[in-house]
Write a protein that holds these residues in place. Sequence first.
Motif, PDB file in Angstrom:
ATOM      1  N   ILE A   8      -6.565  12.107   3.522  1.00  0.00           N
ATOM      2  CA  ILE A   8      -5.656  11.486   2.718  1.00  0.00           C
ATOM      3  C   ILE A   8      -6.210  10.826   1.647  1.00  0.00           C
ATOM      4  O   ILE A   8      -5.666  10.813   0.561  1.00  0.00           O
ATOM      5  CB  ILE A   8      -4.722  10.561   3.617  1.00  0.00           C
ATOM      6  CG1 ILE A   8      -3.897  11.392   4.777  1.00  0.00           C
ATOM      7  CG2 ILE A   8      -3.681   9.738   2.829  1.00  0.00           C
ATOM      8  CD1 ILE A   8      -3.396  10.501   5.798  1.00  0.00           C
ATOM      9  N   LEU A  26       5.376   7.828  -3.037  1.00  0.00           N
ATOM     10  CA  LEU A  26       4.991   8.242  -1.552  1.00  0.00           C
ATOM     11  C   LEU A  26       5.361   9.893  -1.450  1.00  0.00           C
ATOM     12  O   LEU A  26       4.432  10.585  -0.779  1.00  0.00           O
ATOM     13  CB  LEU A  26       5.777   7.473  -0.553  1.00  0.00           C
ATOM     14  CG  LEU A  26       5.104   7.205   0.721  1.00  0.00           C
ATOM     15  CD1 LEU A  26       3.663   6.658   0.592  1.00  0.00           C
ATOM     16  CD2 LEU A  26       5.771   6.041   1.525  1.00  0.00           C
ATOM     17  N   ILE A  29       2.351  11.900  -2.492  1.00  0.00           N
ATOM     18  CA  ILE A  29       1.414  11.693  -1.436  1.00  0.00           C
ATOM     19  C   ILE A  29       1.687  12.502  -0.402  1.00  0.00           C
ATOM     20  O   ILE A  29       0.849  13.504   0.258  1.00  0.00           O
ATOM     21  CB  ILE A  29       1.131  10.375  -0.924  1.00  0.00           C
ATOM     22  CG1 ILE A  29       0.692   9.557  -2.084  1.00  0.00           C
ATOM     23  CG2 ILE A  29       0.219  10.145   0.437  1.00  0.00           C
ATOM     24  CD1 ILE A  29       0.745   7.945  -2.070  1.00  0.00           C
ATOM     25  N   LEU A  30       2.844  12.640   0.420  1.00  0.00           N
ATOM     26  CA  LEU A  30       3.336  13.105   1.424  1.00  0.00           C
ATOM     27  C   LEU A  30       3.261  14.785   0.954  1.00  0.00           C
ATOM     28  O   LEU A  30       2.698  15.802   1.831  1.00  0.00           O
ATOM     29  CB  LEU A  30       4.847  12.783   2.000  1.00  0.00           C
ATOM     30  CG  LEU A  30       4.839  11.507   2.325  1.00  0.00           C
ATOM     31  CD1 LEU A  30       6.455  11.282   3.009  1.00  0.00           C
ATOM     32  CD2 LEU A  30       4.011  11.030   3.426  1.00  0.00           C
ATOM     33  N   THR A  33      -0.640  15.927   0.608  1.00  0.00           N
ATOM     34  CA  THR A  33      -1.157  15.912   1.673  1.00  0.00           C
ATOM     35  C   THR A  33      -0.766  16.787   2.995  1.00  0.00           C
ATOM     36  O   THR A  33      -1.329  17.022   4.150  1.00  0.00           O
ATOM     37  CB  THR A  33      -1.566  14.330   2.489  1.00  0.00           C
ATOM     38  OG1 THR A  33       0.004  13.754   2.537  1.00  0.00           O
ATOM     39  CG2 THR A  33      -2.114  13.606   1.502  1.00  0.00           C
ATOM     40  N   LYS A  37       6.247  11.153   6.490  1.00  0.00           N
ATOM     41  CA  LYS A  37       6.225   9.622   6.349  1.00  0.00           C
ATOM     42  C   LYS A  37       5.650   8.646   7.525  1.00  0.00           C
ATOM     43  O   LYS A  37       4.950   8.069   7.250  1.00  0.00           O
ATOM     44  CB  LYS A  37       7.713   9.114   6.260  1.00  0.00           C
ATOM     45  CG  LYS A  37       8.351   9.519   4.926  1.00  0.00           C
ATOM     46  CD  LYS A  37       9.477   8.576   4.732  1.00  0.00           C
ATOM     47  CE  LYS A  37      10.377   9.368   3.659  1.00  0.00           C
ATOM     48  NZ  LYS A  37      10.539   9.228   2.349  1.00  0.00           N
ATOM     49  N   PHE A  40       2.365   8.816   7.851  1.00  0.00           N
ATOM     50  CA  PHE A  40       1.385   7.961   6.873  1.00  0.00           C
ATOM     51  C   PHE A  40       1.381   6.602   7.060  1.00  0.00           C
ATOM     52  O   PHE A  40       0.539   5.872   7.252  1.00  0.00           O
ATOM     53  CB  PHE A  40       2.299   7.907   5.372  1.00  0.00           C
ATOM     54  CG  PHE A  40       1.729   7.287   4.396  1.00  0.00           C
ATOM     55  CD1 PHE A  40       0.456   7.569   3.603  1.00  0.00           C
ATOM     56  CD2 PHE A  40       2.214   5.931   4.006  1.00  0.00           C
ATOM     57  CE1 PHE A  40       0.022   6.767   2.785  1.00  0.00           C
ATOM     58  CE2 PHE A  40       1.537   5.134   3.205  1.00  0.00           C
ATOM     59  CZ  PHE A  40       0.611   5.549   2.337  1.00  0.00           C
ATOM     60  N   TYR A  41       2.541   6.168   7.700  1.00  0.00           N
ATOM     61  CA  TYR A  41       2.754   4.694   7.974  1.00  0.00           C
ATOM     62  C   TYR A  41       1.774   4.470   9.171  1.00  0.00           C
ATOM     63  O   TYR A  41       1.799   3.204   9.737  1.00  0.00           O
ATOM     64  CB  TYR A  41       3.907   4.098   7.723  1.00  0.00           C
ATOM     65  CG  TYR A  41       4.399   3.753   6.598  1.00  0.00           C
ATOM     66  CD1 TYR A  41       4.115   2.502   5.912  1.00  0.00           C
ATOM     67  CD2 TYR A  41       5.062   4.946   5.777  1.00  0.00           C
ATOM     68  CE1 TYR A  41       4.518   2.523   4.511  1.00  0.00           C
ATOM     69  CE2 TYR A  41       5.287   4.650   4.593  1.00  0.00           C
ATOM     70  CZ  TYR A  41       4.943   3.309   3.908  1.00  0.00           C
ATOM     71  OH  TYR A  41       5.302   3.006   2.597  1.00  0.00           O
ATOM     72  N   LYS A  47       1.585   0.979   0.961  1.00  0.00           N
ATOM     73  CA  LYS A  47       1.124   1.999  -0.210  1.00  0.00           C
ATOM     74  C   LYS A  47      -0.153   1.159  -0.580  1.00  0.00           C
ATOM     75  O   LYS A  47      -1.058   1.634  -1.074  1.00  0.00           O
ATOM     76  CB  LYS A  47       2.017   2.448  -1.221  1.00  0.00           C
ATOM     77  CG  LYS A  47       1.678   3.126  -2.413  1.00  0.00           C
ATOM     78  CD  LYS A  47       2.744   3.261  -3.590  1.00  0.00           C
ATOM     79  CE  LYS A  47       2.196   3.613  -4.646  1.00  0.00           C
ATOM     80  NZ  LYS A  47       3.002   3.780  -5.813  1.00  0.00           N
ATOM     81  N   LEU A  50      -3.015   1.516   1.395  1.00  0.00           N
ATOM     82  CA  LEU A  50      -3.702   2.799   0.848  1.00  0.00           C
ATOM     83  C   LEU A  50      -4.470   2.759  -0.561  1.00  0.00           C
ATOM     84  O   LEU A  50      -5.580   3.109  -0.516  1.00  0.00           O
ATOM     85  CB  LEU A  50      -2.648   4.114   0.907  1.00  0.00           C
ATOM     86  CG  LEU A  50      -3.201   5.086   0.243  1.00  0.00           C
ATOM     87  CD1 LEU A  50      -4.221   5.925   0.813  1.00  0.00           C
ATOM     88  CD2 LEU A  50      -1.954   6.246  -0.150  1.00  0.00           C
TER      89      LEU A  50
END
Lengths: 194, 194, 194, 194
Positions: A8, A26, A29-30, A33, A37, A40-41, A47, A50
């Motif tokens: 990531i 976001l 990013i999703l 990658t 969601k 990610f969290y 964010k 990250l």
Amino acid sequence: MASKVNDIICTVSTLFHTKGYENTKLSDILAETGIGKGQFYHYFKSKRDLGQAVIDHVISEMEECLFINILDQPEPPKMKIKKMLEKILTLQLEHEGKRGCPIGNLAIELSEHDPIFREKLACFFEQWEEKVQQILVEMQQDGELPPELNTAKKARSMIATIEGGLLLMKNKQDVEVFKDIIEMIQYDYHLNNK
Amino acid sequence: MASKVNDIICTVSTLFHTKGYENTKLSDILAETGIGKGQFYHYFKSKRDLGQAVIDHVISEMEECLFINILDQPEPPKMKIKKMLEKILTLQLEHEGKRGCPIGNLAIELSEHDPIFREKLACFFEQWEEKVQQILVEMQQDGELPPELNTAKKARSMIATIEGGLLLMKNKQDVEVFKDIIEMIQYDYHLNNK
Amino acid sequence: MASKVNDIICTVSTLFHTKGYENTKLSDILAETGIGKGQFYHYFKSKRDLGQAVIDHVISEMEECLFINILDQPEPPKMKIKKMLEKILTLQLEHEGKRGCPIGNLAIELSEHDPIFREKLACFFEQWEEKVQQILVEMQQDGELPPELNTAKKARSMIATIEGGLLLMKNKQDVEVFKDIIEMIQYDYHLNNK
Amino acid sequence: MASKVNDIICTVSTLFHTKGYENTKLSDILAETGIGKGQFYHYFKSKRDLGQAVIDHVISEMEECLFINILDQPEPPKMKIKKMLEKILTLQLEHEGKRGCPIGNLAIELSEHDPIFREKLACFFEQWEEKVQQILVEMQQDGELPPELNTAKKARSMIATIEGGLLLMKNKQDVEVFKDIIEMIQYDYHLNNK
DNA sequence: GATGAATGAGCTTTCATTCAT
DNA sequence: TATGAATGAAAGCTCATTCAT
């Protein structure tokens, strides 16, 4: 896994490089990658979290690339500067000079508004200045630079020229601009008649 | 009225300078200018439209400030460079060097993604380079610069140093950084023993 | 193990008491109990499932505390009421009266929307009313309460006063409020000149 | 318009009454009021902001209904208490006693975690206590209450009984429960043989 | 020209639950 | 048993823009 986190971070460092921090959503990013969601969290608490990881990553990549592999090597000072400039050029050629400096870009975007991000980036530039200064001191001792020259300021100036060159290059979207800058630095330090 | 439009543009140019383009929200603009939404969209058809007007404004301010008032004046070349550097420093001192270059910042943020904005900014840098180059040519003719020097590239390099210096200064949030850069440029061009 | 399940239930009953059911997030539960998600869903098939277990637990704790240990004991009726009030006060003093009634809180939050939860809580209050009523009947037989008094309604009213007192106390975040309520009940039933 | 804001507040006060504050989601609010997200945030800067407005609204409705229209009127004290109880019953009958006290519910949900909400609600209860106390003082002067009775605590106790009665009623989802409570209060204060 | 209500897609983040190991 | 990675719907909120007056 650590590798997922790393994946990531790597992917996002490219996004930050091209779009900047705020402008990387976001959803970008999703999409890039391929994670959800929730996932990610699971890995990052925000964010911004990250963002810090990515900046750390980008900086340590640069440190390896420029400091460890070149500036810290036992080589003649001029050769080190030459290699450093060539390395930076090589990195830019990968994206045809369209992206500019991954660190400089973030420095402009974030320095005034996020003290933690600013500090990390400032720390990188400080180290860079120091390492270049050491080289200039060596050159000065070898008589290749005038003895009255303030090497700290000269080092800072060289880095400014590089960063400014990357800025102008990004603005022109043309890597040739940066080649001119390199040529002038080489001329300035007599790097060719070595 | 034209003056209302101008008021807005001036106010927003400050917002762009500190927060950048994307990060300046319409609500910031309305709050800072004190106008309503309807009025805004009466004067500008979109935020991007305003953006162009602001960039035009910022550029023409800079042109007046650096080109018309200094570089285009009939003065000795070294004096012009000296005054240009001092002017840039003065502008930065107004905000303690915290904001950086209003044009360089936008160049980094927008060059890769908005061709029209990019072009406007690139055009400014081109002009700047040309004007500095002319000065360097003069100096070269006066024997103050070596005849083999590529003045176009040297001019570009000087501007890169300035822009990079402003970047480093913004990152450190300290105008002293830029003073070092000016000192090195002055040293480079022997601007003090004039 | 059963003991693990029990640990979880006990811990969560505190969470429900302070934050309520909906506002106690699974993450709170995991953090407070120190178990992982998988383990949680091994023991309970849903948050609601845990909710039921917790409510059962809270109710049976209260039953032991108030019914078995006090109201069911062979003691003079007035003494039992006095002890009951003192016990409730003691429980509140543990948290300085900030949390209110663990059962009343849930009754307010859940009665209208979850029939199963509602039923469990209602059942507790019914039992409580019955036990108090029995005591009032005894007192009535002893001539300490007027013969025309409806003991069922009077018992309900006493419990209402207690629950409302805990509500007002929680709202003021001050246990003194509840002390006033106790004093009035004691006055009402002549519990002091016993 | 102010009326739109008021519409929202009224609608949401019902939502808060049935579902509570946290459990009333923005989507519920939008669905029930028929407005869009943007419009909502045009009128209120956050859900919490709306929450305050709703609480103010609910409280002032109650103040009008109980204080201005009844308790502050120039009538015999017993009549005022009687009318107050009847009014509360009437309000509950509108929803068959399923919702409970709009203020008591929020007091339980919010008192421990939101000081501003808590304060507003506490302020209402304080006023209520004072007004009831005044009535009890009158009754005491008329010889209808024993002279040694602490009227402040007795007033608090009456309100506790009402609030607790509404709690038990909501829990049973049956307004008959509250009728019992009223009956007992009437019995206690001899409100029928007036 | 001027106001600000209305729109709705999109933002970051949260959450209970499921799944793979 | 136990772990925590994965899921995706839904939460509260932001924002540039449009529309009615």
